[in-house]
Write a protein that holds these residues in place. Sequence first.
Motif: not given
Length: 312
Positions: A202-221
């Motif tokens: 998760x982003x260190x900044x709680x207000x940062x927009x969400x980003x895909x994690x490892x599983x999310x990147x696997x789904x995407x790529x």
Amino acid sequence: MNGGTPYSIGELARRTGLTVKTVRYYSDRGLVTPVDRTPAGYRRYGPDAVARLALVRTLRELGIGLDVIRGVTARERTLGEVAAEHVAALDVQIDVLRLRRAVLGVVAAHGTTPEEMARMHRLATLTAVERRRLVDDFLHEVFDGLGDPARHAGPRRTLTPDLPDDPTEEQLAAWVELAGLALDPEFRADLRHLVHTHLAELPADAGAPPRPGTIGLARLVVGPALAAGTDPGSPGADPVVAEFTARCALLHDRPDDPALRGWLLDRLDGMRDPRKGRYFRLLALVNGWQPPRCTAPVIDWTVAALRVRTAG
């Protein structure tokens, strides 16, 4: 009456479909009263006896006791009052039967020991307060000590089962199986590890927009390559793996090198425990959520592709 003649017990029996013995029994209990007797002492009944016995028969078939029926026929109680009481009683019986069917359904589907079946029955009969205590203990063990509680408030919500007050039979069965997983110390430890790795992405900044994690990147790529039928060990998979590892290197702020590929391989391989996927499917059933997307094929493809490229 038959042409002005009172009915005998035999005639009442033929007209109502009851046996002579039953009509006599109901008469003895005061549910239908003779209007006369013959010189020989045989009972005779008036024209209302047929309708009265039809009512008695219907109420008995609905499971209502004779004492209650006597109160209805004596106009001491209304049909509406009696019906309302029996609806409430039937609701309780239906809940019990659904619970029993849910437990037996899980036993039939998975096969359990007598001890496990007894535990399932206990889990199915927990009160709402007892269920909440079990869930809170489970989540405490999964999340306690994993940094700022504010950072894992969202993940905690996504792991929290909340059985409705009036669950379906499917939800009851899912709860029984899910609660069994939640009580398993090994599963708790595995899920804690999964949550820990998720929080690290998760982003260190709680207000940062969400980003895909490892599983999310696997789904995407990897997802498109999997859909296209690309063999994970073929040269055609090389650019897919390269893009995946490059994105993971940025996500985890580390070099895109063989060490990263080995680390990703170990990490993804550890996510292949089928119990985790089962937990999320059961959770969706209990909470009435949409079924989660199955990640197993994507993870399996990625693990196979990384293993080929880290061998030796």
